[in-house]
Design an enzyme around this catalytic site. Sequence first.
Site, short mmCIF file in Angstrom:
data_model
loop_
_atom_site.label_atom_id
_atom_site.label_comp_id
_atom_site.label_asym_id
_atom_site.label_seq_id
_atom_site.Cartn_x
_atom_site.Cartn_y
_atom_site.Cartn_z
N GLU A 35 0.91 -0.85 0.01
CA GLU A 35 0.08 0.10 -0.07
C GLU A 35 0.76 1.23 -0.07
O GLU A 35 1.84 1.40 0.88
CB GLU A 35 -0.49 0.01 1.35
CG GLU A 35 -1.87 1.21 1.10
CD GLU A 35 -2.71 1.28 2.47
OE1 GLU A 35 -2.94 0.36 3.47
OE2 GLU A 35 -3.62 2.04 2.38
N ARG A 261 5.17 -12.54 9.90
CA ARG A 261 5.75 -11.48 9.43
C ARG A 261 7.41 -11.35 10.28
O ARG A 261 7.51 -12.05 11.24
CB ARG A 261 5.06 -10.09 9.91
CG ARG A 261 4.69 -9.83 11.29
CD ARG A 261 3.53 -8.73 11.53
NE ARG A 261 3.95 -7.50 11.17
CZ ARG A 261 3.38 -6.96 9.97
NH1 ARG A 261 2.54 -7.44 9.41
NH2 ARG A 261 3.98 -5.77 9.98
N LYS A 271 4.35 0.87 9.56
CA LYS A 271 4.66 2.16 8.64
C LYS A 271 4.15 3.45 9.69
O LYS A 271 4.53 4.28 9.56
CB LYS A 271 3.78 1.97 7.39
CG LYS A 271 4.71 1.22 6.50
CD LYS A 271 4.23 1.43 5.10
CE LYS A 271 2.89 0.07 4.90
NZ LYS A 271 2.48 -0.02 3.64
P1 ATP Z 1 2.50 -2.09 8.12
O1 ATP Z 1 2.04 -3.06 9.06
O2 ATP Z 1 4.02 -1.65 8.32
O3 ATP Z 1 2.08 -0.68 7.98
P2 ATP Z 1 1.61 -3.55 5.94
O4 ATP Z 1 1.43 -4.87 6.03
O5 ATP Z 1 0.38 -2.44 6.32
O6 ATP Z 1 2.79 -2.97 6.72
P3 ATP Z 1 1.47 -3.35 3.12
O7 ATP Z 1 2.16 -2.11 2.07
O8 ATP Z 1 0.04 -3.56 3.06
O9 ATP Z 1 2.15 -2.93 4.40
O10 ATP Z 1 2.54 -4.66 3.01
C1 ATP Z 1 2.73 -5.10 1.67
C2 ATP Z 1 3.20 -6.72 1.82
O11 ATP Z 1 4.34 -6.82 2.56
C3 ATP Z 1 2.09 -7.42 2.44
O12 ATP Z 1 1.85 -8.44 1.77
C4 ATP Z 1 2.40 -7.66 3.92
O13 ATP Z 1 2.21 -8.77 4.41
C5 ATP Z 1 4.00 -7.62 3.76
N1 ATP Z 1 4.53 -7.16 5.08
C6 ATP Z 1 4.23 -6.12 5.65
N2 ATP Z 1 5.27 -6.12 6.62
C7 ATP Z 1 5.93 -7.28 6.99
C8 ATP Z 1 6.91 -7.86 7.73
N3 ATP Z 1 7.06 -7.22 9.14
N4 ATP Z 1 7.24 -9.18 7.64
C9 ATP Z 1 6.96 -9.80 6.36
N5 ATP Z 1 6.04 -9.09 5.33
C10 ATP Z 1 5.79 -8.14 5.91
MG MG Z 2 -1.04 -3.74 4.73
#
Ligand code: ATP
Ligand code: MG
Length: 558
Positions: A35, A261, A271
């Site tokens: 995102e 994760r 984020k």
């Molecule tokens: P945040 O929790 O930091 O806001 P998010 O999951 O909302 O991160 P996205 O942009 O939706 O951020 O993530 C894109 C991809 O990265 C998703 O498939 C998510 O599952 C993966 N991802 C995000 N954080 C991690 C992590 N700590 N370890 C592994 N994969 C991750």
């Molecule tokens: Mg997300």
Amino acid sequence: MPPAAPERSDFIRDIVAADVAARRVETAITRFPPEPNGYLHIGHAKSICLNFGIAGEFGGRCHLRFDDTNPVKEEQEYIDAIERDVRWLGFDWGAHLYHASDYFEQLYDWAVHLVRNGDAYVDDLSADEIREHRGTLTEPGRDSPWRDRPIVESLDLFARMRAGEFPNGARVLRAKIDMASPNINLRDPVLYRILHATHPRTGDAWRIYPTYDMAHGQSDAIEGVTHSICTLEFEAHRPLYDWLVEHLPVPSRPRQYEFARLNLTHTVLSKRLLLRLVTEGHVRGWDDPRMPTISGLRRRGFPAEGIRDFATEIGVTKADTVVEIGQLEHAVRDVLNRVAPRRFGVLDPLKLVIENYPAGQVEEMDVVNNPEDPSAGSRTVAFGRELWIERDDFLEEPPPKFFRLAPGREVRLRAAYFITCREVIKDAAGRVIELRCTYDPATRGGDSPDGRRPKATLHWVSAAHAVPAEVRLYEHLFTPPDPGADGRDLLADLNPDSETVVTGARLEPSLASAPVGEPVQFERLGYFCADPDSRPGALVFNRTLTLKDTWAKLQAKA
Ligand code: ATP
Ligand code: MG
């Protein structure tokens, strides 16, 4: 041609291999779906390496898809940074760059399809009321009074939602599933909400936007994604993912798989929290060298290869663990040790004058660039009568185990000569400001014909030739391993010494033209690289890491 066997196996690769072997899928088509509401971090790198890695190993492909369904938080700056960071990590989506927003028209049609089939309805409850009706983990939810409104009425209202007739929050579109489901995600989840907001790509074309659940699986299906790999927090969304795929005339049937994760000690990987550090000015920006963002790690000097190696080493499981940040640093040191040319840099200079060395004489000393890599060759470094050495390489009254320079003692100047300290000069305050030494001309290159072996070898730079630089020393951004845990304020856990700016460093002249980001080892001190703030005449270097690998030591003991 059969796909190459993956080098390393894990439960997801096993699933993909079984699907390919049983011809359930032709090949692996995966996607990385960020995102664009922030910069990518090391956790995302794990997901990128997994998705692009699997696609590469099975001869399939990986899409980069922006999950851009919330225009309120999304920005072009983030979109650009994400593309740059994925490329820098070493991955290529080829022609397969997509946006959930490319599918808004199709998603809208499918939402209408659900309403027509009695599988979705427009709800007039407010967000608070919907929450109240949702129930809890132990209590079922309650039906909305609008749940059974006539299909034609929902169709009409949904069209008017799209047309922008209603304010934010006035109505939503919900799937009609089961308000008593033990899975809260199936209690008539919201599929569309009204948002009067300008979207970075679709501008003002839309006044309603699909939710993650409505957009994600359907985007996968449109693109023919075979394995939709995400983190464990989406496990409870999988029944909804499957429900939507089953209730819509989608062109393919993707399947979702979840893995744990990445969590790292001394680090936050959210984020939201990283954005807070940036907006409140606790760091220099998203790419501050202390940030766990990919752009921060790059600026710090972490090579992409080290990050990829780390991702391979930690593997992929369903177990929620916290990885030692030392393990990441270990993977990075492994690469840097191999690739970083050695250079001389003095962070805290102390003047050293060789009294018996002819004034005005300059010798070009031949110095090996990298003992780990003979192909890196050697360079010449100017040597003269006046040098800078590291202040803490001298002690006037050395304790027993201090083998470096002291009055009357002989040490080796690396790749140059043996020198002996003859006199210590101090200022009025008693601070040492200069060492008067003599050298042995028979020891040129750092070897003695009579087999003398000083216990210490020091790095040095010629005072007449060295270039000044600012050097920024970095430590972990957070002091405790679990920042913000146990209800502590995250900011109170910030390490006050995470950045130390050293202003009067002196570097060997070749470093004046070191390209930004390219790793070097300052001998005996650590790995460094030029910072983007660096200018000719105003050099700035970052310390990537010290040479001390505490993680490797812990592993050796275990
Ligand atoms: P945040 O929790 O930091 O806001 P998010 O999951 O909302 O991160 P996205 O942009 O939706 O951020 O993530 C894109 C991809 O990265 C998703 O498939 C998510 O599952 C993966 N991802 C995000 N954080 C991690 C992590 N700590 N370890 C592994 N994969 C991750
Ligand atoms: Mg997300």
